[in-house]
Structures are given as structure tokens and as C-alpha cells.
Design an enzyme around this catalytic site. Structure first.
Site, PDB file in Angstrom:
ATOM      1  N   ARG A  94       0.844  -1.207   0.000  1.00 10.57           N
ATOM      2  CA  ARG A  94       0.000   0.000   0.000  1.00 10.57           C
ATOM      3  C   ARG A  94       0.879   1.257   0.000  1.00 10.57           C
ATOM      4  O   ARG A  94       0.472   2.314  -0.439  1.00 10.57           O
ATOM      5  CB  ARG A  94      -0.978   0.004   1.179  1.00 10.57           C
ATOM      6  CG  ARG A  94      -1.896   1.231   1.204  1.00 10.57           C
ATOM      7  CD  ARG A  94      -3.206   1.016   1.972  1.00 10.57           C
ATOM      8  NE  ARG A  94      -3.018   0.365   3.251  1.00 10.57           N
ATOM      9  CZ  ARG A  94      -2.500   0.940   4.334  1.00 10.57           C
ATOM     10  NH1 ARG A  94      -2.143   2.215   4.301  1.00 10.57           N
ATOM     11  NH2 ARG A  94      -2.353   0.267   5.457  1.00 10.57           N
ATOM     12  N   LYS A 152      -6.778   5.453 -20.440  1.00 12.31           N
ATOM     13  CA  LYS A 152      -6.906   5.903 -21.825  1.00 12.31           C
ATOM     14  C   LYS A 152      -5.587   5.694 -22.590  1.00 12.31           C
ATOM     15  O   LYS A 152      -5.167   4.571 -22.710  1.00 12.31           O
ATOM     16  CB  LYS A 152      -7.398   7.355 -21.827  1.00 12.31           C
ATOM     17  CG  LYS A 152      -8.570   7.603 -20.845  1.00 12.31           C
ATOM     18  CD  LYS A 152      -9.845   6.841 -21.200  1.00 12.31           C
ATOM     19  CE  LYS A 152     -10.863   6.773 -20.057  1.00 12.31           C
ATOM     20  NZ  LYS A 152     -11.308   8.056 -19.529  1.00 12.31           N
TER      21      LYS A 152
HETATM   22  C1  LIG Z   1     -11.876   8.497 -18.255  1.00 11.95           C
HETATM   23  C2  LIG Z   1     -11.585   9.830 -17.751  1.00 11.95           C
HETATM   24  C3  LIG Z   1     -11.462  10.079 -16.371  1.00 11.95           C
HETATM   25  C4  LIG Z   1     -11.708   9.014 -15.331  1.00 11.95           C
HETATM   26  O1  LIG Z   1     -10.760   7.990 -15.379  1.00 11.95           O
HETATM   27  P1  LIG Z   1     -11.018   6.492 -14.892  1.00 11.95           P
HETATM   28  O2  LIG Z   1      -9.733   5.813 -15.205  1.00 11.95           O
HETATM   29  O3  LIG Z   1     -12.189   5.953 -15.678  1.00 11.95           O
HETATM   30  O4  LIG Z   1     -11.327   6.532 -13.446  1.00 11.95           O
HETATM   31  C5  LIG Z   1     -11.138  11.366 -15.967  1.00 11.95           C
HETATM   32  N1  LIG Z   1     -10.951  12.364 -16.853  1.00 11.95           N
HETATM   33  C6  LIG Z   1     -11.081  12.166 -18.169  1.00 11.95           C
HETATM   34  C7  LIG Z   1     -10.880  13.313 -19.106  1.00 11.95           C
HETATM   35  C8  LIG Z   1     -11.391  10.902 -18.671  1.00 11.95           C
HETATM   36  O5  LIG Z   1     -11.531  10.715 -19.990  1.00 11.95           O
END
Ligand SMILES: *Cc1c(COP(=O)(O)O)cnc(C)c1O
Length: 414
Positions: free
Chosen positions: A69, A229
Site C-alpha cells: 500500500r 486511456k
Molecule cells: C476516463 C476519464 C477520467 C476518469 O478515469 P477512470 O480511469 O475511468 O477513473 C477522468 N478524466 C477524463 C478526461 C477521462 O476521460
């Protein structure tokens, strides 16, 4: 090679990893362990002194591994590699983009503080700010892209200037690619700061990934990613990251330890694998997006394209030139008609998959008004240009002629 400085893409194979510590394995293994054995009680004591901030780490001292952690080799190596792209001092990785964002906001905001933020924000961030932060006595104040020139004036008139603690920006905004000037926000933050109270600028850089925009170099204090992403890039892992100075990320890591929202070793390992191809993937995706956008701009079924490579507003173009290194691989467009026409197009796609999320190897299409932005009230949606006939595309690494053929066939099905 002695004074040759390598590029991040070359360093992604080796930086921060010593094969000799792992039986010579060329790849960093998955350290699937919760705790680490101390060689002596003295070592354990020394590791805790550093971890709890009781003393600074010595020049030659390796940070001791204690408990997953707090730290784990997969996370530490990943954090060191992520720092290279943004030229950040330090990075903290999380089990999701949302945990990176929420931990960062909770660490730097206290009751009575005001958070200034750009509209529109990612749905999860918007909800967290308005529904959760406000329960803890934090005031939130949004502004629209078209108000950015008057922002210092709007702040002054609000009577809250001396309580603003952070400016949170998401640029380009999802789904219409509207840009917010990061340098101007950093200047505003500086003008609102006092000797004992620094106003921070945090930028959600998910849409541009760590290659196409470097907020820290533009004056921001913190940069945030949904590593789900571009960084992950294969639609198979949820993760997040926050980068900035040693002092700020030290605080973020402190709260991360107590919320327990660090990434696990398996997530860390997946992202290390992904980082090796990050540059290659993003280069191809941006090239493909340019061709797709050119095709859409000339298609009779398409009304308007929202793509950073085809801006027609001189103010937006000026911000683009100041802060973006590429037009990216996200674009949106409206088809002639309404929801029915947009749905007919989406249902006819074969190669491009109908799904939310972005930045992955496969191209994705979605309908913001009924999917990612369904929670935004209809009046607000209209104001932000999120129309019923708007479609969002995340362009992947497929062959561009196959993408164009698929999009063309689906457009003709309208
Ligand atoms: C997907 C996304 C998030 C959130 O991220 P997670 O990995 O799904 O928790 C935050 N900001 C933007 C611009 C995103 O596209």
C-alpha cells in the site's frame, strides 16, 4: 553515449529497472506480494523513518520496500517512467483516473476554500466536485470556455478571489475539443497567490496524453491522467496518475496511503508494458485522425467536424499553438439530422466499435448526448454544443483506409 540524452520512448524499455535484482529477467516481473521481508530490524526501522517523513532519505539510500500500500517495485518503476514524459519531479499512480483526481482534490482543498473549474468536466469529476466536495464545506465555481478572457474580472466580481485555492482545468474539453488556455490560468493563479497561500493549477491531461501537451511546462502545478486511456491504451486496465513537484506529490502520496487507492502490482505491470509502445501508438493514432478528419470534413452527410487540426476560431487557434504539440486523436462531428440519424450511423459501424472510453488501439465511437453526457441537463448540453446529432470518435491504430471505408459505409447508411 555519455552525454547523449535519450528520449522517453527509448527509456521506456529499461529506465528504473535493474535486471540483476530479478534473476536477470529482461522484463520487470509482477511483484505480486503484499509485504516485504526486512534483512534486519535496523533496516525496517530505517525504511519507516523515511516512509513516515521522520527524516529525509540519504543521498545513496535506496527507498526501502515495506508494504504494497506504501510502495511496490512495479509502481515505483512505473512512476519514474511516467515522470520522463512530463519532465515531472514525481508521480503517484492510482487504481483509477477518478481516484487520482479525487485524492488530489481532497489533499489540497479544505473547508472554506473555493475551487474554480472549467466547464465541461469529465462526468465523474463533475459529480465528485459538485456532490462530494461541497458536503465538506468546499465551494465550487465553474466557468465556460467563452468566459476565459474575462476570468480575472469574473473572479474579482465574485468576491471570492481570496478564498480560491485551486483552478482545475480539463483541456481540450470533452466532447467538443474546446481549449482552455493553461498559461492564462497559471497567470491568474499567480496573481491570486500570497506568500503563505499558493493557488494551485491542476490540469486533467487525459485527452492529450503525456505526449501532446505538457501542462507542467506551461505553468501548471499538477497534471492528472486517467491512465485507462492513452497510457494503458489497450482497453484492458483502469488506472490513474498524478504528477508534479516532489513536495506536492509527497502530499498526494501521503493521502493515497491512507485512502488505500494506489494501483496494484498487476496494474503497474500492465502499464509498464503499455508505456513501451506509447509513442508509436500515439503517433499512428494522430496520423490516422488527421486522415479521418479530412475525410469527414468533405462528406455530404457530415454537418460539422470538431477537430483540433481544423479550428476556425482565431482565439482557439492561438491557444492551440501555445499549448498543443499535436491535434490528437479525438474528434467529434455532427451528422445532418438528429438522434435517429446519429444512431443509424453508429449501428452501421463494423470496424469501429460502439463504446465509451478513448485512447486505445481500437477505434471507438459513441453518442455523447445519450451516453457519456446523459447526466448533464439538456439546457447545459445545448449550451456546450453537445447536440443530439453529435458523435464522438477515438481514433485507433487500424489502417486509415479501413477506418475511412467503415465510416463512409456507415455514413451512407443514414
Ligand atoms: C476516463 C476519464 C477520467 C476518469 O478515469 P477512470 O480511469 O475511468 O477513473 C477522468 N478524466 C477524463 C478526461 C477521462 O476521460
Amino acid at each position: 553515449m555519455s552525454d547523449h540524452k535519450m528520449h522517453p520512448e527509448s527509456l521506456m524499455m529499461s529506465h528504473g529497472y535493474k535486471p540483476a535484482l530479478s534473476e536477470g529477467a529482461i522484463k520487470c516481473p509482477i511483484f505480486q506480494t503484499s509485504t516485504f521481508v526486512f534483512q534486519s530490524a535496523e533496516d525496517g526501522k530505517a525504511f519507516f523513518e523515511v516512509a513516515y517523513g521522520l527524516r529525509e532519505k540519504g543521498e545513496k539510500e535506496e527507498p526501502g520496500l515495506i508494504y504494497s500500500r506504501l510502495n511496490n517495485p512495479d509502481l515505483q518503476i512505473l512512476e519514474e517512467r511516467l515522470c520522463l514524459w512530463d519532465e515531472a519531479e514525481e508521480c503517484a499512480v492510482f487504481e483509477s483516473g477518478m481516484s487520482a483526481i479525487s485524492t488530489c482534490l481532497l489533499e489540497f482543498l479544505s473547508p472554506g476554500d473555493v475551487l474554480l473549474f472549467s466547464n465541461p468536466l469529465y462526468g465523474g469529476t463533475d459529480h465528485f466536485i459538485k456532490q462530494t466536495l461541497t458536503r465538506f464545506g468546499i465551494e465550487v465555481m465553474g466557468f465556460y470556455p467563452w468566459e476565459q478572457d474575462q476570468l480575472p474580472e469574473l473572479v474579482k466580481r465574485s468576491g471570492k478571489a481570496d478564498r480560491i485555492r485551486m483552478i482545475f482545468v480539463e483541456t481540450p474539453a470533452n466532447p467538443t475539443n474546446t481549449l482552455i488556455g493553461i498559461k492564462a490560468c497559471a497567470e491568474l493563479a499567480r496573481s491570486l497567490s500570497t506568500a503563505d497561500r499558493k493557488v494551485l493549477v491542476a490540469v486533467d491531461n487525459t485527452y492529450m496524453g503525456p505526449l501532446w501537451q505538457h501542462p507542467l511546462k506551461l505553468g501548471a502545478d499538477l497534471v492528472l491522467y486517467s491512465a485507462t486511456k492513452y497510457i494503458g491504451g489497450h482497453s484492458d486496465v483502469i488506472a490513474g496518475a498524478c504528477l508534479g513537484s516532489k513536495a506536492l506529490i509527497g502530499r498526494v502520496k501521503g493521502l493515497r496511503t491512507f485512502l488505500g487507492c494506489m494501483a496494484g502490482p498487476w496494474t503497474g505491470w500492465l502499464l509498464l508494458r503499455s508505456l513501451e509502445t506509447l509513442k508509436a501508438r500515439m503517433d499512428i493514432q494522430a496520423r490516422n485522425a488527421e486522415q479521418v478528419a479530412a475525410f469527414l470534413a468533405n462528406h455530404p452527410k457530415v454537418e460539422r467536424v470538431y477537430y483540433l487540426g481544423q479550428l476556425n476560431d482565431p482565439k482557439q487557434q492561438a491557444i492551440y499553438e501555445e499549448q498543443c504539440l499535436s491535434a490528437g486523436a479525438m474528434l467529434s462531428f455532427t451528422v445532418h439530422g438528429g438522434e435517429a440519424e446519429a444512431f443509424r450511423f453508429l449501428n452501421a459501424l463494423k470496424l469501429v466499435k460502439l463504446a465509451v472510453s478513448l485512447g486505445s488501439t481500437e477505434s471507438l465511437a459513441e453518442h455523447p448526448a445519450s451516453m457519456t453526457h446523459a447526466g448533464v441537463d439538456p439546457e447545459e448540453r445545448a449550451k456546450l454544443g453537445i447536440a443530439e446529432n453529435l458523435v464522438r470518435l477515438s481514433v485507433g491504430v487500424e489502417h486509415p483506409s479501413d477506418l475511412i471505408a467503415d465510416l463512409g459505409r456507415a455514413l451512407n447508411a443514414i
